[in-house]
Each structure stands twice: as C-alpha cells, then as structure tokens.
Design a protein around this motif. Structure first.
Motif, mmCIF file in Angstrom:
data_model
loop_
_atom_site.group_PDB
_atom_site.id
_atom_site.type_symbol
_atom_site.label_atom_id
_atom_site.label_comp_id
_atom_site.label_asym_id
_atom_site.label_seq_id
_atom_site.Cartn_x
_atom_site.Cartn_y
_atom_site.Cartn_z
ATOM 1 N N TYR A 157 -3.639 3.916 -2.118
ATOM 2 C CA TYR A 157 -3.973 2.739 -2.907
ATOM 3 C C TYR A 157 -3.522 1.484 -2.168
ATOM 4 N N VAL A 158 -4.034 0.337 -2.595
ATOM 5 C CA VAL A 158 -3.575 -0.973 -2.146
ATOM 6 C C VAL A 158 -3.388 -1.828 -3.387
ATOM 7 N N GLY A 159 -2.354 -2.666 -3.386
ATOM 8 C CA GLY A 159 -2.082 -3.518 -4.539
ATOM 9 C C GLY A 159 -1.623 -4.894 -4.104
ATOM 10 N N SER A 213 -2.759 9.392 2.621
ATOM 11 C CA SER A 213 -1.707 8.406 2.404
ATOM 12 C C SER A 213 -1.994 7.112 3.146
ATOM 13 N N ALA A 214 -1.463 6.013 2.628
ATOM 14 C CA ALA A 214 -1.470 4.722 3.311
ATOM 15 C C ALA A 214 -0.039 4.427 3.731
ATOM 16 N N LEU A 215 0.197 4.156 5.033
ATOM 17 C CA LEU A 215 1.553 4.039 5.548
ATOM 18 C C LEU A 215 1.896 2.660 6.102
ATOM 19 N N TRP A 216 0.961 2.005 6.778
ATOM 20 C CA TRP A 216 1.223 0.723 7.438
ATOM 21 C C TRP A 216 0.156 -0.282 7.031
ATOM 22 N N LYS A 258 -5.629 -0.717 -6.537
ATOM 23 C CA LYS A 258 -6.967 -0.217 -6.267
ATOM 24 C C LYS A 258 -6.881 1.031 -5.404
ATOM 25 N N ILE A 259 -7.445 2.130 -5.899
ATOM 26 C CA ILE A 259 -7.487 3.355 -5.110
ATOM 27 C C ILE A 259 -8.424 3.130 -3.926
ATOM 28 N N LEU A 260 -7.904 3.372 -2.720
ATOM 29 C CA LEU A 260 -8.719 3.212 -1.522
ATOM 30 C C LEU A 260 -9.717 4.364 -1.416
ATOM 31 N N ALA A 302 0.857 -1.188 0.000
ATOM 32 C CA ALA A 302 0.000 0.000 0.000
ATOM 33 C C ALA A 302 0.885 1.228 0.000
ATOM 34 N N GLY A 303 0.307 2.356 -0.402
ATOM 35 C CA GLY A 303 1.066 3.598 -0.454
ATOM 36 C C GLY A 303 0.215 4.732 -0.972
#
Length: 510
Positions: free
Chosen positions: A134-136, A165-168, A147-149, A117-118
C-alpha cells in the motif's frame, strides 16, 4: 564494559583519554545507528528496539515495543516508521486507517514526511496472497489515506505469490520499490511502482533477468485439482437429511460414525464409488506430472538470479534499485546488482561479483553504501557512481581527509561496520560491534555495540565556555542527558570540566 559515545559535531575526547581523536568525530557507546535521516540530523536503529537520536541536542527517544521499517524509514523531522506506527519525539501514532487490517507494517517514509508505504494483511481473506502493498499520504502527523498498490496475482512461476511488499520510497514519493515472495517461499524478486497522473503501475524483472535460459514454465497440476467427491451429493430424499443428522450427532459426540453407503441405494453408492475411483486415478496419474513440474521449478531457480529477502535499496531519485544475491548453487556468495527501469521491466546495468555486500543506502548522486552480509567481512564499502571499485570508508576519505582516514584505520581494526550518510555526504554514522574497536575505544564502550559519528561540516568544539555567554541555555551531557536549563553562563562554567552540548552545540568547560 564501559564504552564511549559518539556525537554529531565533535569528538568526545575525555580529558583523561590518552589517544588522539579527530575533533569532528563523536562516539556513542550504546547506540547502534543503522539509519540516518537525509539531512543527517537524526539516527535510528531498525533492528532490536526502535530509537531515534537527535544529533542537534543529543536527546534519544526510545520506542522499545516497536521496530523500524526495512527501508528508508527516517524523515528529516525525526519521524520514524515501523510496526504499523509513526514515531516522533517520543510519541507513537497508530494511524486509524491502518487499524482496519489485521496486520500492518510501515516500511518507508519520504524525507519531508508526506508519504509512506508498506504492507498490510490482505483484506480479501479468501485470497491465497497473505500480504499486499500500500501507499498512504501523511497530513499533520497522521495518515489520511491508504491505497492498495496494484500487484501481480500470479508470481513468476504462474502461481499466486505469498506476499507483495513495499520497502523503499523515492524522495518525491512517486517511485516505490518492493519485493514479491513466491507461493512456495523459496524465491523473492523485486517489483517497482511508478506513479504517473495519479495512477500506479508496476514493473517486474525482464525476461533477460528472470529465467535467462528461457526454460518453459510449467503449471502446477494441483492448481486444477478436482474436489474430492462429497457423499452427500449422491444421496436423495429423506436419506440425505438422515445422514446429515447422523453425521452432526457423531461430530458432537452423540452417536456412532455414520457410513455413507448405509444412506444410499445400490445405484447411488455405485455412482459415488465410481467418482471416488476416478479421483484416486487422477491423483495417481498426477504424481509423475507433479514431479516434472517440481524438477522444472528447481531448474529455473538454479539458472535465475537469487535475491535476498527484504534486502534492497532505492536511489532517492527513483531511477535505480540495488539488490544483492547469488546463484543458489554458489551458497554463501553474494553479488551486488544494480537495475534500471525500462519498458521491458527491470534491466540489470551492473553486477559486482562475490562482493558479499548488501545495499544499505543510495545517495542522490548515485553513491552506494553497502553493509557486510557475512560477519567475517565486517567492513562496509562505498561504491561511487560509474565505478565498479569498492572503497573502504578510509579509502573514500583519504583524498580530502587523510588524517581522519588514518584515525579510522587505527581505531576500527576489525572493520567499520554498517555506514550511513546524510544526502550531502557530510554526516557519516557507522554502527559497529565492540570487537571491531581499538583498545582505546573498547575501554570507553559500555555495551556490545556502538556508533561513531563524523561531522565533516564541523571543525570541532565551537564555543569555549570560559568566554561569557548571555541568553537562555539548555545543557546536555554527551550521553544526551539533560543537565540544566539556565540563563546564567556562570552556572554552566561551574560544571565539571569537559565537553557539553549547549543549545545544540558542543562546548567546553575549562
């Protein structure tokens, strides 16, 4: 300065060293390990250049043009993630699926390297939100989808956020923690996504967390600002086309600047001037309303908890997030806060005041490893589950490893730096500045930072090379440099006396 190196299974005690060192401690003199894989096999820094160290072999893979992600960015197979790339065993893969975006960041990866994710630049270039999460999924070392969260199109102040943002990411890949950065770049706050039935839903801070005093959130009056009147819209017939031609000639340096009134009838110009006056009157009247809005915004900031941008940790089970920050009116003071998820959003469970410790890692049992946020407090601390008492590394180790704890106290008088642990808490890595070292370790260091590595699984050197060996052997020195590959034990025994890594084990040549 020349410094020593720390290795995974045993202490690198040089034969000329005067000070005793525990045989389950190694010293890496030019490595700054700020991340550890959950299984403890790999180390990697996420500041400065990216590099991954395999603790089984001592080999170091450098990715000098890249940096690591800001979350749990190192998987059990040695895959590291960072600047829109996957890094493994010296190879860099830029997922094709991310190349459609102007910018991309991979911040985190699951332990089994199955999901990342990022954030990416917003594909909607008309949107005021610059970056979106996003997550992939990963397959055979490459990303197979992106996939855009879902994310809020309004921040907590009812304006479009600047970024989300996605960090963890949790161990199972079904919980992701990140942050929202507000439209003005003054306030960030956590956001957590949960995947259920293939659908992602997010949670934000509850009302009890954000704006606890219940202050009314006002709308920025400029969000509804009318457009400035366009003179062309008040022209008719041939005059309109004549004005547009004259204007384009002026822009291209082919004529004088045209004045709109020269291309309007008296009635058209009067109507245009009236629209301009009304717009200016609106602008004049809005100043007071805007000042009221700014005062309201600042008051909410002063009464709400402040969060540090890009500093957080998610527990591997996806149940709690750990953040730090403090009220804006208490500059330099940081509190550690732990939040759980509920139907009402994120709910605070514990707040540890004035700790000045930034969450660095959470272990599966809930143990928190924190890092100093201020350089005058360079000791890392450990917070055990259901406790509110910070422990230093030596205090944590004392009950079961008193001699090791005493060595740590004597060896790192300036503090133990940033500490990370494997999920089973048996491999401990500490990134440290050389000014924190004892004189003995300082003399061994060869750079301005180093890493110490503690292996609580190992008793020390496993094999004495004076004993006969048979088979195929790959030999490294303690700096991870390959010495030889051989089938002859005699060739190994002929090496200068000291400790080497043979087939992933520390051995001694007498």
């Amino acid at each position: 300065m020349k410094k020593p190196l720390l290795l995974i299974s045993s202490l690198l005690v040089s034969l000329t060293a005067m000070a005793w060192t525990p045989n389950n401690v190694s010293f890496l003199p030019s490595f700054f390990a700020q991340r550890i894989s959950p299984n403890g096999q790999f180390l990697g820094p996420y500041k400065g250049y990216a590099a991954v160290r395999d603790n089984n072999t001592g080999e170091i893979y450098s990715y000098s043009s890249l940096s690591f992600g800001l979350g749990n960015c190192l998987a059990n197979d040695g895959t590291a993630v960072g600047d829109g790339a996957l890094m493994k065993a010296g190879n860099v893969t830029v997922p094709a699926i991310l190349q459609q975006y102007r910018e991309s960041e991979i911040s985190c990866i699951t332990p089994e390297a199955t999901r990342v994710a990022g954030l990416v630049s917003n594909p909607d270039r008309e949107s005021p939100i610059a970056y979106v999460p996003y997550v992939g999924d990963l397959e055979n070392g490459d990303m197979i989808n992106c996939k855009i969260l879902p994310y809020p199109d309004r921040d907590l102040f009812e304006a479009p956020p600047y970024l989300v943002s996605a960090l963890w990411i949790s161990n199972d890949g079904h919980t992701i923690a990140g942050q929202v950065w507000d439209n003005y770049g003054n306030y960030c706050y956590p956001i957590v996504w949960k995947e259920e039935g293939g659908e992602w839903k997010y949670s934000l801070p509850s009302e009890a967390i954000f704006n606890p005093d219940g202050i009314e959130i006002l709308q920025n009056p400029y969000n509804n600002e009318p457009p400035y009147p366009n003179a062309v819209n008040y022209m008719s017939g041939v005059n309109k086309s004549l004005y547009e031609t004259a204007y384009n000639n002026w822009v291209n340096g082919k004529g004088p600047e045209p004045f709109p009134q020269d291309f309007m009838t008296e009635e058209e110009f009067a109507e245009y001037q009236l629209a301009v006056d009304e717009f200016n009157d609106w602008r004049d009247s809005i100043d007071e309303i805007f000042q009221e809005y700014i005062n309201n915004y600042n008051l909410i900031l002063e009464t709400s908890p402040a969060f540090e941008f890009n500093i957080m940790a998610l527990d591997p089970n996806g149940e709690l997030i750990y953040l730090n920050g403090g009220p804006v009116n208490r500059f330099g003071i940081q509190d550690t806060k732990i939040y759980a998820f509920s139907a009402d959003g994120l709910v605070k469970t514990i707040e540890l005041r004035d700790a000045n410790q930034a969450p660095n890692q959470v272990l599966p049992d809930g143990t928190l490893l924190s890092s100093p946020t201020m350089m005058n407090t360079p000791n890392a601390f450990i917070l055990l589950p259901d406790s509110e008492e910070w422990l230093t590394l030596s205090e944590y180790l004392t009950p079961e490893y008193p001699e090791l704890a005493q060595w740590i106290e004597e060896s790192f008088p300036g503090g133990t730096g940033m500490v990370s642990m494997s999920d089973d808490m048996k491999i401990i890595a500490g990134a440290i500045s050389v000014v924190q070292l004892s004189d003995d370790l300082y003399q061994k260091a060869d750079f301005n930072y180093a890493t110490y590595l503690i292996n609580l699984n190992e008793a020390g050197v496993e094999t004495i090379m004076a004993q006969p060996l048979d088979g195929n052997y790959t030999v490294y020195d303690l700096q991870g440099v390959k010495i030889m590959e051989t089938k002859e034990a005699a060739e190994i025994n002929a090496l200068p006396h000291g400790i080497y890594i043979v087939n992933g084990k520390n051995v001694m040549v007498k």
